[in-house]
Scaffold this motif. Structure first.
Motif, PDB file in Angstrom:
ATOM      1  N   LEU A 267      14.364  -1.111  -7.197  1.00  0.00           N
ATOM      2  CA  LEU A 267      14.794  -2.651  -6.621  1.00  0.00           C
ATOM      3  C   LEU A 267      14.442  -2.167  -5.110  1.00  0.00           C
ATOM      4  CD1 LEU A 267      17.908  -4.556  -8.276  1.00  0.00           C
ATOM      5  CD2 LEU A 267      14.888  -4.261  -8.547  1.00  0.00           C
ATOM      6  N   GLY A 268      14.327  -1.408  -4.876  1.00  0.00           N
ATOM      7  CA  GLY A 268      13.614  -0.727  -3.187  1.00  0.00           C
ATOM      8  C   GLY A 268      14.578   0.190  -3.045  1.00  0.00           C
ATOM      9  N   VAL A 269      13.706   1.149  -1.878  1.00  0.00           N
ATOM     10  CA  VAL A 269      15.088   1.573  -1.087  1.00  0.00           C
ATOM     11  C   VAL A 269      15.078   1.163   0.625  1.00  0.00           C
ATOM     12  CG1 VAL A 269      15.778   4.550  -0.089  1.00  0.00           C
ATOM     13  CG2 VAL A 269      15.187   3.879  -2.909  1.00  0.00           C
ATOM     14  N   PHE A 270      15.741   0.814   1.219  1.00  0.00           N
ATOM     15  CA  PHE A 270      15.221   1.108   2.747  1.00  0.00           C
ATOM     16  C   PHE A 270      14.991   1.653   3.989  1.00  0.00           C
ATOM     17  CE2 PHE A 270      16.085  -3.133   0.871  1.00  0.00           C
ATOM     18  CZ  PHE A 270      15.114  -4.437   1.541  1.00  0.00           C
ATOM     19  N   PRO A 271      13.664   2.548   3.684  1.00  0.00           N
ATOM     20  CA  PRO A 271      14.216   4.134   4.961  1.00  0.00           C
ATOM     21  C   PRO A 271      14.496   3.688   6.459  1.00  0.00           C
ATOM     22  CG  PRO A 271      12.018   3.396   4.341  1.00  0.00           C
ATOM     23  CD  PRO A 271      13.039   2.247   3.943  1.00  0.00           C
ATOM     24  N   TYR A 272      14.163   2.721   7.104  1.00  0.00           N
ATOM     25  CA  TYR A 272      15.116   2.434   8.189  1.00  0.00           C
ATOM     26  C   TYR A 272      14.972   1.648   8.465  1.00  0.00           C
ATOM     27  CZ  TYR A 272      10.246   4.451   8.607  1.00  0.00           C
ATOM     28  OH  TYR A 272       9.465   5.118   8.099  1.00  0.00           O
ATOM     29  N   LEU A 273      16.719   0.928   7.216  1.00  0.00           N
ATOM     30  CA  LEU A 273      17.805   0.269   7.917  1.00  0.00           C
ATOM     31  C   LEU A 273      19.320   0.528   6.751  1.00  0.00           C
ATOM     32  CD1 LEU A 273      18.492  -3.290   8.255  1.00  0.00           C
ATOM     33  CD2 LEU A 273      17.482  -3.228   5.827  1.00  0.00           C
TER      34      LEU A 273
ATOM     35  N   ASP B 192       0.923  -1.579   0.193  1.00  0.00           N
ATOM     36  CA  ASP B 192       0.581  -0.340  -0.010  1.00  0.00           C
ATOM     37  C   ASP B 192       0.966   1.122  -0.111  1.00  0.00           C
ATOM     38  OD1 ASP B 192      -2.454   1.153   0.093  1.00  0.00           O
ATOM     39  OD2 ASP B 192      -2.683   0.957   2.433  1.00  0.00           O
ATOM     40  N   THR B 193       0.594   2.391   0.395  1.00  0.00           N
ATOM     41  CA  THR B 193       1.441   3.764   1.033  1.00  0.00           C
ATOM     42  C   THR B 193       2.482   3.244   2.105  1.00  0.00           C
ATOM     43  OG1 THR B 193       0.158   5.113   2.565  1.00  0.00           O
ATOM     44  CG2 THR B 193      -0.712   5.338   0.351  1.00  0.00           C
ATOM     45  N   SER B 194       3.333   4.284   2.227  1.00  0.00           N
ATOM     46  CA  SER B 194       3.863   4.166   3.456  1.00  0.00           C
ATOM     47  C   SER B 194       3.007   4.199   4.408  1.00  0.00           C
ATOM     48  CB  SER B 194       5.305   5.321   3.477  1.00  0.00           C
ATOM     49  OG  SER B 194       4.875   6.645   2.862  1.00  0.00           O
ATOM     50  N   VAL B 195       4.314   3.708   5.497  1.00  0.00           N
ATOM     51  CA  VAL B 195       3.664   3.846   7.293  1.00  0.00           C
ATOM     52  C   VAL B 195       4.768   5.459   8.164  1.00  0.00           C
ATOM     53  CG1 VAL B 195       2.785   2.886   9.041  1.00  0.00           C
ATOM     54  CG2 VAL B 195       2.236   1.767   7.082  1.00  0.00           C
ATOM     55  N   ALA B 196       2.822   5.958   9.309  1.00  0.00           N
ATOM     56  CA  ALA B 196       3.666   6.805   9.685  1.00  0.00           C
ATOM     57  C   ALA B 196       4.263   6.338  10.887  1.00  0.00           C
ATOM     58  CB  ALA B 196       2.647   8.041  10.229  1.00  0.00           C
ATOM     59  N   PRO B 197       5.497   5.367  11.295  1.00  0.00           N
ATOM     60  CA  PRO B 197       6.161   4.855  12.052  1.00  0.00           C
ATOM     61  C   PRO B 197       5.913   5.532  13.843  1.00  0.00           C
ATOM     62  CG  PRO B 197       8.211   5.791  10.634  1.00  0.00           C
ATOM     63  CD  PRO B 197       6.107   5.758  10.230  1.00  0.00           C
ATOM     64  N   SER B 198       5.634   6.978  13.690  1.00  0.00           N
ATOM     65  CA  SER B 198       5.731   7.608  15.086  1.00  0.00           C
ATOM     66  C   SER B 198       4.637   7.635  15.801  1.00  0.00           C
ATOM     67  CB  SER B 198       6.467   9.116  14.458  1.00  0.00           C
ATOM     68  OG  SER B 198       5.442   9.593  13.627  1.00  0.00           O
TER      69      SER B 198
ATOM     70  N   HIS C 254      -3.302   6.426   3.937  1.00  0.00           N
ATOM     71  CA  HIS C 254      -4.409   4.829   3.985  1.00  0.00           C
ATOM     72  C   HIS C 254      -2.810   3.774   4.314  1.00  0.00           C
ATOM     73  CE1 HIS C 254      -5.871   2.197   1.487  1.00  0.00           C
ATOM     74  NE2 HIS C 254      -6.778   2.750   1.830  1.00  0.00           N
ATOM     75  N   GLY C 255      -2.425   4.255   4.064  1.00  0.00           N
ATOM     76  CA  GLY C 255      -1.195   2.946   5.280  1.00  0.00           C
ATOM     77  C   GLY C 255      -1.268   2.837   6.308  1.00  0.00           C
ATOM     78  N   THR C 256      -1.148   4.356   7.138  1.00  0.00           N
ATOM     79  CA  THR C 256      -1.221   4.316   8.707  1.00  0.00           C
ATOM     80  C   THR C 256      -3.143   3.925   9.388  1.00  0.00           C
ATOM     81  OG1 THR C 256      -0.059   6.019   8.644  1.00  0.00           O
ATOM     82  CG2 THR C 256      -1.640   5.595  10.261  1.00  0.00           C
ATOM     83  N   ALA C 257      -3.790   4.166   8.759  1.00  0.00           N
ATOM     84  CA  ALA C 257      -5.020   3.941   8.967  1.00  0.00           C
ATOM     85  C   ALA C 257      -5.334   1.804   8.331  1.00  0.00           C
ATOM     86  CB  ALA C 257      -5.784   4.169   7.720  1.00  0.00           C
TER      87      ALA C 257
ATOM     88  N   LEU D  47       1.111   2.849  16.961  1.00  0.00           N
ATOM     89  CA  LEU D  47       2.299   1.753  15.816  1.00  0.00           C
ATOM     90  C   LEU D  47       3.356   1.121  16.820  1.00  0.00           C
ATOM     91  CD1 LEU D  47       0.578   3.222  12.497  1.00  0.00           C
ATOM     92  CD2 LEU D  47       0.085   1.255  14.068  1.00  0.00           C
ATOM     93  N   GLN D  48       4.087   1.757  18.148  1.00  0.00           N
ATOM     94  CA  GLN D  48       5.501   1.743  18.517  1.00  0.00           C
ATOM     95  C   GLN D  48       5.197  -0.082  18.377  1.00  0.00           C
ATOM     96  OE1 GLN D  48       7.443   4.157  18.617  1.00  0.00           O
ATOM     97  NE2 GLN D  48       5.942   5.029  17.305  1.00  0.00           N
ATOM     98  N   GLY D  49       6.687  -0.323  17.992  1.00  0.00           N
ATOM     99  CA  GLY D  49       6.768  -2.120  17.912  1.00  0.00           C
ATOM    100  C   GLY D  49       5.694  -2.551  16.907  1.00  0.00           C
ATOM    101  N   VAL D  50       4.864  -2.233  16.360  1.00  0.00           N
ATOM    102  CA  VAL D  50       3.988  -3.030  15.608  1.00  0.00           C
ATOM    103  C   VAL D  50       5.120  -2.856  13.921  1.00  0.00           C
ATOM    104  CG1 VAL D  50       1.854  -2.935  14.268  1.00  0.00           C
ATOM    105  CG2 VAL D  50       2.240  -2.198  16.838  1.00  0.00           C
ATOM    106  N   ILE D  51       5.401  -1.990  13.452  1.00  0.00           N
ATOM    107  CA  ILE D  51       5.779  -2.027  12.108  1.00  0.00           C
ATOM    108  C   ILE D  51       7.200  -2.252  12.307  1.00  0.00           C
ATOM    109  CG2 ILE D  51       6.528  -0.475  10.573  1.00  0.00           C
ATOM    110  CD1 ILE D  51       3.662  -0.575  10.691  1.00  0.00           C
TER     111      ILE D  51
END
Length: 464
Positions: free
Chosen positions: A79-85, A52-58, A141-144, A62-66
């Motif tokens: 081929l993708g970019v890793f936002p947090y890795l 889907d779309t991205s998510v607001a991990p803040s 959308h992804g956050t919901a 959603l802490q500990g869920v994402i």
């Protein structure tokens, strides 16, 4: 959870309702919002891949869920970019590299080889300087969706109303998703009609061994759409040519065809939950309309809080229906209007208005904190050193078959988390288990299947 109240300026207030009513009607939570006959039994966490779309991990819920270290963005890079890795950690991912889902699909096979190389030798396939397209501006959308699947209750810090005191208050945020013990891997993609990104998204979900895949959106289906137009002409030209939004090269045509088979192949191993659409599509939107008895694709329609099929949702050829919001209908088949709506005028409305079927209850879910998302905020930067300025923008009204499909994805995840559904259950076995948990309900002359966790209890719709 505090009752959610909608107000109309010129008409009576809409009825208040429990923000977690959808969990109670599915039997997942009891009247006190406690787990209803289930507990977490699985050793590891159930993994839901969300395309889907991205998510607001803040978001506090959603802490500990994402599962941030696996989140990938395919919008910004092929081929993708890793936002947090960190890129140097790519080679240490636990991957299902020996998967056979791309066998006899040469285009998918080639992309699988490339993706494997990207994930196992990150330094050899880096995307230096490319920034992930995961801004919170794109993440509503992804956050919901993520919140409905697996949000967890949280306690956050909020500025004290007395600004001179410069103190912070603990603020409980008791919102919860269907399976708060699961983990969610956001796989964000663009919405352009391009098959490679969608193929890579599905392959990535396969490689990371997702227990459940959810696709709460429509994707293009140009091959079948054009095939349906063959044999028809307009002004001497083939209708398919006249209506085609773009011209597809042979390679793209082949990949669109392979994408369909790839989804079917992957669904044999792990269920793919798809939104069935919000325009009364007879067979559901693509890829939900691929659902059949011999695959693990699950199409999901919507039911309102009165137990009637939502005004926008199809009733036919749908695997299951799940809670969501409603919409007004005024056509030859039905008149279903909201008599509480501001500006509603009964003059000229036929007497057979089925207003008794309309429900004003929404689905409440997590939203992007701050000015983005569906609710919005007066603050451009909602968080001040991790302290909340307000919490109104943290939640939103949501609905459609997107919301319903998220609830079914969470329901399947909870099956594995609770031990009711075996860890080893494949896509078809998971679908069979889901159907075994369903009650057959009626909406006039229509029948549909609705999942209920405690199978001995009929669903109690709160607005009926």
């Amino acid at each position: 959870m505090r009752d959610y109240i909608q107000k109309s300026v010129h008409t009576e207030n809409y009825p208040s309702f429990n923000a977690l009513w959808h969990l109670q009607v599915m039997g997942v939570r009891d009247a006190n919002h406690q787990p209803n006959g289930w507990s977490a039994q699985r050793t590891g966490r159930t993994r839901v891949a969300m395309i889907d779309t991205s998510v607001a991990p803040s978001h506090p819920n959603l802490q500990g869920v994402i599962k941030s270290d696996l989140a990938i963005d395919l919008y910004s890079s092929r081929l993708g970019v890793f936002p947090y890795l960190d890129e140097d950690k790519l080679g240490h991912l636990d991957l299902n590299s020996n998967t056979s889902v791309a066998e006899n699909l040469p285009g998918c096979k080639a992309l699988l080889v490339e993706l494997n190389d990207r994930l196992t030798h990150g330094s050899l396939a880096s995307v230096d300087g490319v920034q992930p397209m995961t801004s919170e501006a794109f993440s509503g959308h992804g956050t919901a969706i993520a919140g409905l699947i697996g949000a967890r209750p949280a306690v956050s810090k909020k500025h004290n109303d007395d600004v001179m005191a410069k103190q912070h208050d603990d603020l409980p945020l008791p919102y919860v998703g269907v399976d708060p013990e699961c983990e969610i891997v956001p796989i964000s993609t663009n919405f352009d009609p391009e098959p490679r990104g969608l193929i890579i998204a599905l392959l990535y979900a396969e490689l990371i061994r997702a227990d459940v895949i959810v696709m709460p959106r429509i994707i293009p289906d140009p091959i079948r759409e054009m095939a349906e137009l063959n044999g028809h002409e307009h002004n001497g030209k083939p209708l398919a040519e006249v209506l085609a939004p773009v011209t597809y090269v042979d390679d793209d045509i082949a990949l669109w065809k392979e994408l369909t088979q790839l989804m079917v192949n992957i669904s044999q191993a792990r269920p793919i939950v798809c939104a069935a659409g919000n325009s009364n599509e007879e067979f559901g939107i693509y890829p939900a309309n691929l659902a059949s008895d011999d695959n693990g694709i699950i199409s999901v329609g919507a039911v309102n809080a009165k137990g009637f099929i939502s005004g926008y949702s199809s009733a036919n050829n749908i695997t299951v229906h799940a809670p969501s919001d409603d919409s007004e209908v005024f056509d030859r088949s039905e008149i279903r209007l909201d008599e509480r709506r501001d500006g509603y005028n009964p003059e000229g409305i036929p007497t057979q208005n089925a207003n008794d079927k309309f429900s004003s209850f929404d689905i409440i879910s997590t939203d992007v904190p701050g000015k983005f998302g569906y609710s919005g905020s007066a603050f451009g930067n909602e968080m001040d050193n991790g302290i909340m300025r307000e919490f109104g923008s943290y939640y939103c009204r949501f609905g459609g078959t997107s919301a319903a499909s998220a609830l079914i994805a969470g329901f399947l995840a909870l099956g594995k988390t609770s031990g009711e559904l075996a860890d080893t259950a494949d896509g078809i076995a998971s679908k069979t288990w889901l159907l075994s948990k369903c009650k057959t309900l009626s909406d006039q002359d229509l029948q549909f299947r609705f999942p209920v966790w405690t199978n001995c209890v009929a669903p109690d719709f709160p607005d009926s």
